[in-house]
Design a protein around this motif. Structure first.
Motif, mmCIF file in Angstrom:
data_model
loop_
_atom_site.group_PDB
_atom_site.id
_atom_site.type_symbol
_atom_site.label_atom_id
_atom_site.label_comp_id
_atom_site.label_asym_id
_atom_site.label_seq_id
_atom_site.Cartn_x
_atom_site.Cartn_y
_atom_site.Cartn_z
ATOM 1 N N HIS A 268 0.836 -1.205 0.000
ATOM 2 C CA HIS A 268 0.000 0.000 0.000
ATOM 3 C C HIS A 268 0.871 1.254 0.000
ATOM 4 C CE1 HIS A 268 -2.820 3.008 1.782
ATOM 5 N NE2 HIS A 268 -3.713 2.330 1.088
ATOM 6 N N ASN A 269 0.462 2.273 -0.804
ATOM 7 C CA ASN A 269 1.337 3.449 -0.947
ATOM 8 C C ASN A 269 0.557 4.740 -1.132
ATOM 9 O OD1 ASN A 269 3.948 4.600 -1.126
ATOM 10 N ND2 ASN A 269 3.834 4.634 -3.367
ATOM 11 N N ALA A 270 -0.686 4.780 -0.655
ATOM 12 C CA ALA A 270 -1.517 5.975 -0.863
ATOM 13 C C ALA A 270 -0.933 7.209 -0.205
ATOM 14 C CB ALA A 270 -2.931 5.718 -0.329
ATOM 15 N N TYR A 271 -0.046 7.026 0.775
ATOM 16 C CA TYR A 271 0.529 8.165 1.500
ATOM 17 C C TYR A 271 2.049 8.233 1.328
ATOM 18 C CZ TYR A 271 -4.063 7.877 3.668
ATOM 19 O OH TYR A 271 -5.423 7.816 3.879
ATOM 20 N N SER A 272 2.557 7.606 0.270
ATOM 21 C CA SER A 272 3.994 7.611 -0.044
ATOM 22 C C SER A 272 4.818 6.852 0.995
ATOM 23 C CB SER A 272 4.523 9.049 -0.175
ATOM 24 O OG SER A 272 3.872 9.728 -1.224
ATOM 25 N N GLY B 25 23.842 5.618 13.265
ATOM 26 C CA GLY B 25 22.966 6.230 14.259
ATOM 27 C C GLY B 25 22.046 7.303 13.741
ATOM 28 N N GLU B 26 21.793 7.320 12.433
ATOM 29 C CA GLU B 26 20.885 8.306 11.850
ATOM 30 C C GLU B 26 19.526 7.676 11.556
ATOM 31 O OE1 GLU B 26 24.268 11.013 9.544
ATOM 32 O OE2 GLU B 26 22.981 9.664 8.390
ATOM 33 N N VAL B 27 18.469 8.502 11.660
ATOM 34 C CA VAL B 27 17.109 8.049 11.391
ATOM 35 C C VAL B 27 16.596 8.738 10.138
ATOM 36 C CG1 VAL B 27 14.743 7.922 12.261
ATOM 37 C CG2 VAL B 27 16.666 7.678 13.842
ATOM 38 N N PHE B 28 15.985 7.955 9.230
ATOM 39 C CA PHE B 28 15.347 8.494 8.039
ATOM 40 C C PHE B 28 13.875 8.121 8.078
ATOM 41 C CE2 PHE B 28 19.751 8.510 7.024
ATOM 42 C CZ PHE B 28 19.952 9.512 6.071
ATOM 43 N N ALA B 29 13.026 9.026 7.590
ATOM 44 C CA ALA B 29 11.579 8.810 7.668
ATOM 45 C C ALA B 29 10.909 9.240 6.369
ATOM 46 C CB ALA B 29 10.987 9.590 8.843
ATOM 47 N N TRP B 30 9.736 8.652 6.103
ATOM 48 C CA TRP B 30 8.932 9.047 4.949
ATOM 49 C C TRP B 30 7.504 8.551 5.131
ATOM 50 C CZ3 TRP B 30 12.842 5.395 4.772
ATOM 51 C CH2 TRP B 30 12.483 4.075 4.471
ATOM 52 N N GLY B 31 6.590 9.081 4.290
ATOM 53 C CA GLY B 31 5.206 8.635 4.314
ATOM 54 C C GLY B 31 4.236 9.646 4.885
ATOM 55 N N TYR B 32 3.148 9.136 5.459
ATOM 56 C CA TYR B 32 2.054 9.950 5.989
ATOM 57 C C TYR B 32 2.559 10.846 7.112
ATOM 58 C CZ TYR B 32 -2.952 10.723 7.052
ATOM 59 O OH TYR B 32 -4.213 11.253 7.225
ATOM 60 N N ASN B 33 2.122 12.106 7.089
ATOM 61 C CA ASN B 33 2.693 13.073 8.039
ATOM 62 C C ASN B 33 1.654 14.051 8.549
ATOM 63 O OD1 ASN B 33 4.932 14.160 9.461
ATOM 64 N ND2 ASN B 33 5.180 15.766 7.926
ATOM 65 N N ASN B 34 0.403 13.637 8.628
ATOM 66 C CA ASN B 34 -0.650 14.564 9.040
ATOM 67 C C ASN B 34 -0.480 15.070 10.465
ATOM 68 O OD1 ASN B 34 -1.253 12.049 10.220
ATOM 69 N ND2 ASN B 34 -3.439 12.537 10.312
ATOM 70 N N SER B 35 0.286 14.339 11.276
ATOM 71 C CA SER B 35 0.482 14.738 12.670
ATOM 72 C C SER B 35 1.948 14.989 13.012
ATOM 73 C CB SER B 35 -0.081 13.662 13.610
ATOM 74 O OG SER B 35 -1.447 13.423 13.354
ATOM 75 N N GLY B 36 2.781 15.061 11.967
ATOM 76 C CA GLY B 36 4.201 15.304 12.204
ATOM 77 C C GLY B 36 5.009 14.057 12.468
ATOM 78 N N GLN B 37 4.479 12.875 12.122
ATOM 79 C CA GLN B 37 5.138 11.619 12.464
ATOM 80 C C GLN B 37 6.432 11.335 11.690
ATOM 81 O OE1 GLN B 37 1.944 12.080 11.324
ATOM 82 N NE2 GLN B 37 1.136 10.156 10.494
ATOM 83 N N SER C 246 6.792 19.866 9.482
ATOM 84 C CA SER C 246 5.533 20.251 8.819
ATOM 85 C C SER C 246 4.558 19.089 8.929
ATOM 86 C CB SER C 246 5.785 20.577 7.350
ATOM 87 O OG SER C 246 6.035 19.393 6.603
ATOM 88 N N THR C 247 3.409 19.233 8.241
ATOM 89 C CA THR C 247 2.438 18.144 8.203
ATOM 90 C C THR C 247 2.218 17.660 6.772
ATOM 91 O OG1 THR C 247 0.624 19.768 8.153
ATOM 92 C CG2 THR C 247 1.230 18.838 10.301
ATOM 93 N N ALA C 248 3.135 18.009 5.891
ATOM 94 C CA ALA C 248 3.060 17.537 4.501
ATOM 95 C C ALA C 248 3.642 16.123 4.414
ATOM 96 C CB ALA C 248 3.833 18.484 3.594
ATOM 97 N N ASN C 249 2.985 15.274 3.630
ATOM 98 C CA ASN C 249 3.496 13.914 3.458
ATOM 99 C C ASN C 249 4.899 13.941 2.867
ATOM 100 O OD1 ASN C 249 1.038 13.074 4.402
ATOM 101 N ND2 ASN C 249 0.274 12.341 2.427
ATOM 102 N N GLN C 250 5.703 12.977 3.220
ATOM 103 C CA GLN C 250 7.101 12.920 2.780
ATOM 104 C C GLN C 250 7.262 11.752 1.804
ATOM 105 O OE1 GLN C 250 9.870 14.958 3.623
ATOM 106 N NE2 GLN C 250 10.659 13.722 1.918
ATOM 107 N N MET D 265 0.538 6.682 14.598
ATOM 108 C CA MET D 265 0.901 7.933 13.930
ATOM 109 C C MET D 265 1.942 8.713 14.727
ATOM 110 S SD MET D 265 -2.682 9.351 12.271
ATOM 111 C CE MET D 265 -3.499 9.570 13.857
ATOM 112 N N CYS D 266 2.828 7.999 15.395
ATOM 113 C CA CYS D 266 3.907 8.655 16.129
ATOM 114 C C CYS D 266 5.194 7.869 15.959
ATOM 115 C CB CYS D 266 3.554 8.818 17.603
ATOM 116 S SG CYS D 266 3.423 7.261 18.507
#
Length: 530
Positions: A128-132, A174-186, A191-195, A218-219
């Motif tokens: 599933h990829n509706a939120y990148s 020791g680095e963290v990378f994130a992407w996807g749904y971001n409506n709450s800053g997760q 920001s709250t834009a999807n990544q 969502m956290c």
């Protein structure tokens, strides 16, 4: 190659890997507790070495075999099996696109989507990829595994975590990378834009070395090498532990844990657990099912101690798809609390399980795995099985009996434990060879083997000799076994001889039985005469 932290000599992969190995390695895990495994044949189950059960109804399964092949089966919602289609399958199908890849860690989202890291540190995503949440720059469903290279091409990923629709990875430096749904800053971008693609989570983590990550619905959470915990994303139930319910778009330290060194963090749907270096568990967040283990159902926005028992906790378990918590103590006891098949368990409850994984297989809704399982082959022997294997083993024996010119190898301590006769006769005996002439080799060997196995395997005629020995050594249980063997083996040819032996050894119960059997044999013989 493992990468060194530019702020010191710490190799984060060396910190995380031993913990992962401890948490992921399970001896004799019963995968059959997850119903979906019933679709696999017995032969297929014997080959399973890693496994993950996922999906909204625990209807998807991915597993690896001893040959490092990856197989999938299930409903294939949104192409989450990675086979290139959305067709369900009740038979395991090989995931050819990942042939030759060995799985180091795996996580899944609610869509579902899959994030997988190989032992080489590569990352693959699909589903599933509706939120990148696949990090490939699109919102199109990923029907086959996609190799994520953007911003990760020179990184070795050692841990992955998925929220419902967002993804995190931890690198060896020791680095963290994130992407996807971001409506709450997760995704922690501010920001709250999807990544749509992986980006490093910075802010307060900029100069920190992260050693563990986790995601709630969502956290997001990160533990750094100093034992501090940083949190970001949705906080409506207090799951960030900041004492408030406001969302947090960038990483923020959990100040209430000041002076407490945290080793691991685990996230449920909307609650959080942490394990300290002293074996203490703290919890916070949603508590509608008692998943905080506080004895009530009130949410907590600050870390609250979970009282399990005096023994230290060595493992905590939760997953973003469930409201269930579990922990394992140093003594091997497994506790659970929270949602248990729809019911609420508000205090830690001692289970009969030996693994936290079993808690999620049997109690959680859905019955998914909270981590990638690692299944070792069934090479465990019980104490009884080990003793059976050591009988007549010259490599471990410290005593041998010489009977009819043949040796029987045994262990003094076991004979003294199991037989009153040997307890006295071997007390001051320092010899390593004992000659035996009173009984035949088959009889004496059967006696010694009985002390190791609690059973006998002899013909009725040989059992008569063993009955003589059992009478001599006052082994009453062995006498009964011999009597049973003799009674069950009586026939026309040996009846008189066996009856005479019974009289000789004063086996009264056997005498009655043999007389009865002999009587019936005589009647049968007479009835067959013309």
């Amino acid at each position: 190659m493992p990468m060194k932290d530019e702020r010191g000599d710490l190799d984060v992969s060396e910190v995380v890997k031993p913990v992962q190995a401890t948490l992921s390695s399970l001896k004799m895990l019963d995968v059959g507790k997850w119903p979906i495994f019933s679709l696999c044949s017995e032969a297929e189950l014997q080959l399973v070495r890693q496994a993950c059960v996922f999906g909204s109804a625990s209807n998807e399964l991915l597993y690896t075999t001893v040959n490092d092949e990856i197989f999938v089966l299930g409903t294939n919602c949104c192409g989450c099996l990675g086979l290139g289609d959305v067709q369900s399958t009740i038979e395991p199908r090989r995931l050819d696109s990942l042939t030759g890849k060995k799985i180091a860690c795996l996580s899944y989202g609610s869509g579902p989507h899959i994030v997988l890291a190989t032992t080489e540190g590569e990352v693959f995503t699909w589903g599933h990829n509706a939120y990148s949440q696949l990090g490939n720059g699109t919102t199109n469903a990923g029907l086959v595994p996609y190799h994520i290279s953007t911003n990760l091409s020179n990184k070795q990923v050692i841990e992955v975590a998925c929220g419902s629709y967002h993804s995190l990875v931890l690198t060896s430096d020791g680095e963290v990378f994130a992407w996807g749904y971001n409506n709450s800053g997760q995704v922690g971008s501010g920001s709250t834009a999807n990544q749509p693609i992986p980006r490093r989570v910075t802010g307060c983590l900029q100069n920190k070395v992260v050693v563990n990550i986790a995601c709630g619905q969502m956290c997001s959470m990160a533990v750094v090498n100093t034992g501090e915990v940083f949190v970001w994303g949705y906080n409506g139930n207090g799951q960030l532990g900041l004492g408030s319910s406001g969302n947090q778009p960038t990483p923020c330290r959990v100040a209430a844990l000041q002076g407490i060194r945290v080793q691991r963090v685990a996230c449920g749907y909307a609650h959080t657990l942490v394990l300290t270096d002293e074996g203490q568990v703290y919890a916070w967040g949603a508590n509608s099912y008692g998943q905080l283990g506080t004895g009530n159902k009130s949410n907590q926005s600050y870390p609250t101690p979970v009282v399990v028992e005096k023994d230290r906790i060595i493992e905590i378990a939760a997953c973003h798809s469930a409201h269930t918590s579990a922990a394992k103590t140093q003594g091997g006891h497994v506790y659970m609390w929270g949602q248990c098949r729809g019911q609420s368990v508000t205090l830690p409850h001692l289970t009969h399980f030996s693994s936290t994984d079993d808690v999620f297989a049997c109690f959680a809704t859905p019955a998914v795995t909270w981590r990638l399982l690692s299944v070792e082959p069934d090479d465990h022997l019980t104490v009884a099985e080990s003793l059976k294997r050591e009988f007549d083993n010259p490599n471990t024996a410290d005593l041998k009996f010489l009977v009819d010119g043949k040796y029987i190898y045994v262990h003094k301590v076991l004979l003294k434990i199991r037989c009153e006769h040997f307890r006295s006769s071997l007390e001051d005996n320092e010899d390593d060879i004992v000659e035996m002439s009173e009984f035949s080799y088959p009889v004496y060997r059967a006696f010694l083997e009985y002390l190791y196995t609690d059973s006998i395997s002899l013909s009725p005629e040989e059992a008569v000799g063993l009955l003589d020995l059992a009478t001599f050594y006052r082994e009453n249980r062995l006498k009964k076994l011999c009597q049973q063997t003799i009674k069950q083996g009586i026939c026309e040819e040996n009846a008189i001889a066996l009856l005479s032996a019974a009289v000789k050894y004063e086996a009264q119960v056997m005498c009655i039985s043999l007389n009865t059997s002999f009587f019936h044999l005589t009647l049968k013989k007479k009835s067959s005469l013309p």
